[in-house]
Write a protein that holds these residues in place. Structure first.
Motif, mmCIF file in Angstrom:
data_model
loop_
_atom_site.group_PDB
_atom_site.id
_atom_site.type_symbol
_atom_site.label_atom_id
_atom_site.label_comp_id
_atom_site.label_asym_id
_atom_site.label_seq_id
_atom_site.Cartn_x
_atom_site.Cartn_y
_atom_site.Cartn_z
ATOM 1 N N ALA A 34 0.827 -1.220 0.000
ATOM 2 C CA ALA A 34 0.000 0.000 0.000
ATOM 3 C C ALA A 34 0.854 1.260 0.000
ATOM 4 O O ALA A 34 0.496 2.278 -0.610
ATOM 5 N N ALA A 35 2.009 1.187 0.657
ATOM 6 C CA ALA A 35 2.894 2.362 0.756
ATOM 7 C C ALA A 35 3.514 2.730 -0.592
ATOM 8 O O ALA A 35 3.917 3.876 -0.803
ATOM 9 N N VAL A 36 3.585 1.754 -1.508
ATOM 10 C CA VAL A 36 4.223 2.016 -2.816
ATOM 11 C C VAL A 36 3.238 1.759 -3.960
ATOM 12 O O VAL A 36 3.637 1.441 -5.080
ATOM 13 N N LYS A 37 1.982 1.923 -3.669
ATOM 14 C CA LYS A 37 0.916 1.616 -4.640
ATOM 15 C C LYS A 37 1.125 2.334 -5.965
ATOM 16 O O LYS A 37 1.483 3.505 -5.996
ATOM 17 N N ASP A 38 0.912 1.586 -7.046
ATOM 18 C CA ASP A 38 0.929 2.089 -8.430
ATOM 19 C C ASP A 38 2.324 2.446 -8.966
ATOM 20 O O ASP A 38 2.444 2.876 -10.108
ATOM 21 N N PRO B 159 5.671 1.626 -10.721
ATOM 22 C CA PRO B 159 6.211 0.526 -11.519
ATOM 23 C C PRO B 159 7.560 0.042 -10.986
ATOM 24 O O PRO B 159 7.907 -1.133 -11.120
ATOM 25 N N GLU B 160 8.311 0.960 -10.383
ATOM 26 C CA GLU B 160 9.587 0.629 -9.738
ATOM 27 C C GLU B 160 9.704 1.487 -8.483
ATOM 28 O O GLU B 160 9.056 2.527 -8.374
ATOM 29 N N LEU B 161 10.547 1.039 -7.566
ATOM 30 C CA LEU B 161 10.695 1.774 -6.307
ATOM 31 C C LEU B 161 12.010 2.536 -6.278
ATOM 32 O O LEU B 161 13.060 2.000 -6.629
ATOM 33 N N SER B 162 11.932 3.776 -5.842
ATOM 34 C CA SER B 162 13.151 4.535 -5.555
ATOM 35 C C SER B 162 13.673 4.066 -4.201
ATOM 36 O O SER B 162 12.985 3.348 -3.463
ATOM 37 N N ASP B 163 14.882 4.491 -3.856
ATOM 38 C CA ASP B 163 15.415 4.163 -2.536
ATOM 39 C C ASP B 163 14.482 4.685 -1.438
ATOM 40 O O ASP B 163 14.233 4.012 -0.438
ATOM 41 N N HIS C 286 10.316 3.758 2.847
ATOM 42 C CA HIS C 286 8.930 3.952 3.292
ATOM 43 C C HIS C 286 8.202 2.605 3.402
ATOM 44 O O HIS C 286 7.416 2.400 4.342
ATOM 45 N N ALA C 287 8.456 1.721 2.463
ATOM 46 C CA ALA C 287 7.837 0.387 2.511
ATOM 47 C C ALA C 287 8.294 -0.377 3.751
ATOM 48 O O ALA C 287 7.505 -1.052 4.418
ATOM 49 N N PHE C 288 9.571 -0.243 4.078
ATOM 50 C CA PHE C 288 10.134 -0.898 5.262
ATOM 51 C C PHE C 288 9.472 -0.359 6.540
ATOM 52 O O PHE C 288 9.069 -1.126 7.424
ATOM 53 N N ALA C 289 9.324 0.953 6.611
ATOM 54 C CA ALA C 289 8.669 1.571 7.765
ATOM 55 C C ALA C 289 7.214 1.125 7.867
ATOM 56 O O ALA C 289 6.695 0.888 8.974
#
Length: 214
Positions: free
Chosen positions: A95-99, A101-105, A110-113
């Motif tokens: 949910a923290a990285v919804k939509d 296509p790739e994740l920045s650092d 934020h996903a970890f938190a």
């Protein structure tokens, strides 16, 4: 540096491999203050999550879908308390990285938190209660604080790993407030919480992943 679903496939495989190595040790820790199966549960859950994420087509799967697949697989594999906790963690990460296509650092931090917060919310636990939150919360705080201060992804997760290990070790001197261990009262003093121990291994695997990507 960006983190795509193919990278998350590697991450989940790494976590599963490291938990598997420590499975018996985690069961020993749990045997002292619980029912002795925590290592088996974490091994089954992480292996199931790694398989589910590994089976996805990385070219057509966004990271949120990978986290959601991990959540479903972990929950299906583990009926014990760690099942809903880690399933919630992965769902929150997605949910923290919804939509995206790739994740920045920054997204990854934020996903970890979000994972740590999910575990804390689902378990209704606070630091100091001799649970996995004693490893997860300080680790997430360390990573988030370091990122806010301008640290690299590698530095953030190096600090997170150290905080998780310290938090895990600190559970040795705590009385349990949750779960089966809470019934043993003072007899749990001197024993590390198995959930915090597995969390420290899990977080160390993420730090290893960050070394490659950071």
């Amino acid at each position: 540096m960006t983190i795509a679903t193919k990278d998350l496939q590697r991450l989940f495989a790494l976590i599963a491999a490291d938990i598997a190595v420590h499975r018996d040790h985690l069961c020993e820790l749990d045997g002292a203050i619980g029912d002795g199966d925590h290592g088996l549960a974490m091994d089954a859950g992480c292996e199931a999550a790694a398989k589910a994420v590994g089976a996805l087509d990385p070219a057509h799967t966004v990271p949120t879908a990978a986290f959601n697949a991990a959540a479903k697989a972990f929950l299906n594999a583990v009926g014990a308390s760690s099942g809903p906790l880690y399933a919630t963690a992965f769902m929150r990460a997605g949910a923290a990285v919804k939509d995206r296509p790739e994740l920045s650092d920054e997204d990854f931090v934020h996903a970890f938190a979000a994972m740590a917060e999910g575990i804390r919310d689902r378990g209704k636990a606070e630091p100091g209660e001799k649970t996995m939150v004693d490893a997860w919360k300080p680790a997430a705080d360390a990573a988030s604080d370091a990122w806010a201060a301008g640290a690299s992804l590698l530095q953030c997760f190096d600090l997170a790993e150290r905080a998780a290990r310290q938090g895990c070790e600190a559970t040795r001197d705590m009385v349990a407030a949750k779960g089966r261990a809470s019934r043993l009262r003072d007899r749990v003093i001197g024993h590390i919480d198995p959930g915090a121990a597995s969390a420290a291994i899990f977080i160390a695997a993420i730090a290893k992943f960050a070394q490659h990507d950071g």
